[in-house]
Enzyme design. Structure first.
Site, PDB file in Angstrom:
ATOM      1  CE  LYS A 118      -0.439   1.138  -5.386  1.00  0.00           C
ATOM      2  NZ  LYS A 118      -1.179   0.623  -6.538  1.00  0.00           N
ATOM      3  CB  SER A 193       1.283  -0.840  -8.844  1.00  0.00           C
ATOM      4  OG  SER A 193      -0.185  -0.450  -8.571  1.00  0.00           O
ATOM      5  CB  SER A 217      -2.590  -2.694  -8.911  1.00  0.00           C
ATOM      6  OG  SER A 217      -2.063  -2.169 -10.176  1.00  0.00           O
TER       7      SER A 217
END
Length: 515
Positions: A118, A193, A217
């Site tokens: 990420k 996210s 997330s």
């Protein structure tokens, strides 16, 4: 490793998937500009997984039945076909570079296998942008501890995945570089996210990925994309190198195709780190004898996690989960967590307050984007105005207000006291049950643009936030479908009970493997 991104003279990024088909993504020019609407091509829903699981691939390479080159061919074939439509990656290594580097990693434990990261977790190979214009050209001089530990055993960083800007969002629509789309339905969000990580794994573009979980997330996008997402106990995995959103909540966790893969990655990245002041004094996490086992466990089903708004199809699916768990030898008990309704407001006060403090460092002086202005104050104001997106600004404003003189105790202080009560409520619940079970998300994947109201978006994390506030480990596994879309089952465990959590999740995963 080069970024596999082509940029034209006007500052646009071009992905070319096949002759005559292009998807343009506008990059930073002098002023922010909008995104042209491409013509999207529907991808058939991915079958149960596109490739073997990570542990299986590792074993096949170990036995000489498979090569790194063959694995990369499969992954990058999926990327060529699907990435222009999904947009899971912000940066991507070239396949040839991974193959070349992999030759020097043949003697390592994991043979140079690729893993996606990420883009709010620092890596030296790529920019760490946090999907923000403000950090578009920031390159970290060091690797995050979690990344460094994976590299130490022979993993390679495949690329950086898309996210909501600074990890603030539940849909990956708030990325400055365009939204990611759900591989199951391109008109729907992958969650957030960590939506880029979840979408990449679900589409077969990555074997596994790391994400970050502040209020859900990792788990929520895993649920919406039909993969496994694990949030470890707070402090079990080092936060060093994770760009801070809410420091008392942020946790790095794996997103994988199976529970066994999640356990494997957790065992590699967990452990004490002196560089992180919140790191727990746990040197190793022994999951070597992990097996699928749920028999004899007491599972608590909170009535607050089953509102009528879930809908009949979802409630029927939860009933099936309970019946399956009982068939496997577990006992399912109805419990109550009445403070659940206060978790959402408490979380957004605490997380926004910590975000306002953490993001104060981005002033146009020490980090990338700087907008020229007559004075220092104007330069800082204009750099932050152009660099931050609307959701980040919203949370900074809320957090600054909550911390302001005269309101600190009324809002932030009260939210912290509620957080303590929620943690105590979980502790009491675990005196009666071994694990807590329920839906990961109130809904399956929703359509892009459907939740324009921030409050309705915040409700997407209704079931993941309470355990995050308490610092508890939790996992989401795919366990059926609602409206033809993946629907996640969440298990929550006491602090540092990851082995119990993963064993039960593995048993349930096997029971639902045909769905």
């Amino acid at each position: 490793m080069a970024r596999q991104i082509l940029t034209d003279a006007q500052g646009h990024v071009e992905w070319q998937s096949q002759p005559g088909w292009r998807n343009w993504q506008t990059r930073w020019t002098q002023d922010p500009v909008g995104y042209p609407t491409p013509v999207w091509v529907q991808i058939p829903p991915p079958a149960k997984p596109v490739q073997p699981d990570l542990w299986e691939i590792h074993e096949k390479i170990e036995r000489g039945e498979l090569s790194l080159e063959a694995v990369l061919d499969e992954i990058y074939g999926n990327i060529r076909e699907k990435e222009p439509k999904i947009h899971a990656f912000l940066a991507l290594a070239e396949k040839e570079a991974l193959c070349a580097a992999g030759k020097n990693l043949r003697a390592t434990k994991f043979f140079g296998l690729p893993i996606a990261i990420k883009d709010n977790i620092c890596t030296t190979e790529f920019f760490t942008t946090c999907a923000s214009r403000l950090l578009e050209k920031y390159r970290s001089p060091f690797d995050a501890t979690a990344v460094a530990r994976l590299k130490a055993v022979g993993f390679q960083v495949q690329g950086k995945t898309n996210l909501d800007e600074f990890a603030m969002g539940s849909s990956t629509e708030h990325s400055a570089f365009g939204p990611t789309r759900n591989p199951w339905d391109l008109e729907r969000v992958p969650g957030g996210s960590s939506g880029g990580s979840a979408a990449a794994v679900a589409a077969g573009e990555a074997l596994a990925a790391l994400g970050s979980d502040t209020g859900g997330s990792v788990r929520q996008p895993a649920a919406l994309c039909g993969v496994v997402g694990l949030r470890p106990t707070y402090g079990l995995v080092s936060r060093y190198g994770l760009v801070a959103f809410a420091s008392s909540l942020d946790t790095i966790g794996p997103i994988t195709r199976s529970v066994r893969d999640a356990a494997l990655l957790l065992s590699l990245i967990a452990g004490h780190d002196p560089k992180d002041s919140t790191s727990l004094p746990v040197n190793t996490l022994d999951l070597g004898d992990l097996s699928p086992r749920i028999s004899g466990l007491r599972l608590g089903l909170p009535r607050e996690y089953l509102p009528k708004e879930l809908g009949e199809e979802a409630l029927n699916l939860v009933d099936r989960w309970c019946a399956t768990a009982e068939d496997l030898g577990a006992e399912v008990l109805e419990i109550s967590l009445p403070l659940t309704e206060y978790a959402l407001p408490a979380y957004y006060l605490i997380a926004s307050a910590e975000a306002a403090a953490n993001l104060a460092r981005y002033d146009g002086v020490r980090y990338t984007l700087r907008v020229p202005a007559p004075g220092v104050v104007d330069m800082i104001a204009q750099s932050r105005t152009l660099g931050f997106g609307p959701e980040v600004k919203r949370r900074i404003a809320l957090g600054t207000f909550a911390l302001s003189a005269g309101y600190y105790d009324q809002y932030y202080g009260k939210a912290q006291r509620v957080r303590t009560l929620i943690a105590q409520e979980f502790q009491k619940a675990f005196e009666k049950v071994d694990l807590i079970m329920g839906p990961t998300s109130p809904t399956p994947a929703f359509k892009l643009g459907e939740k324009a109201d921030p409050l309705s978006m915040y409700l997407s994390d209704l079931f993941t936030i309470p355990s995050a506030l308490a610092g508890l480990p939790a996992i989401s596994i795919p366990a059926g479908k609602v409206a033809g879309l993946p629907f996640g089952l969440q298990l929550i465990a006491p602090r540092l009970a990851e082995k119990r959590l993963l064993s039960a999740a593995w048993a349930l995963e096997e029971a639902f493997s045909g769905d």
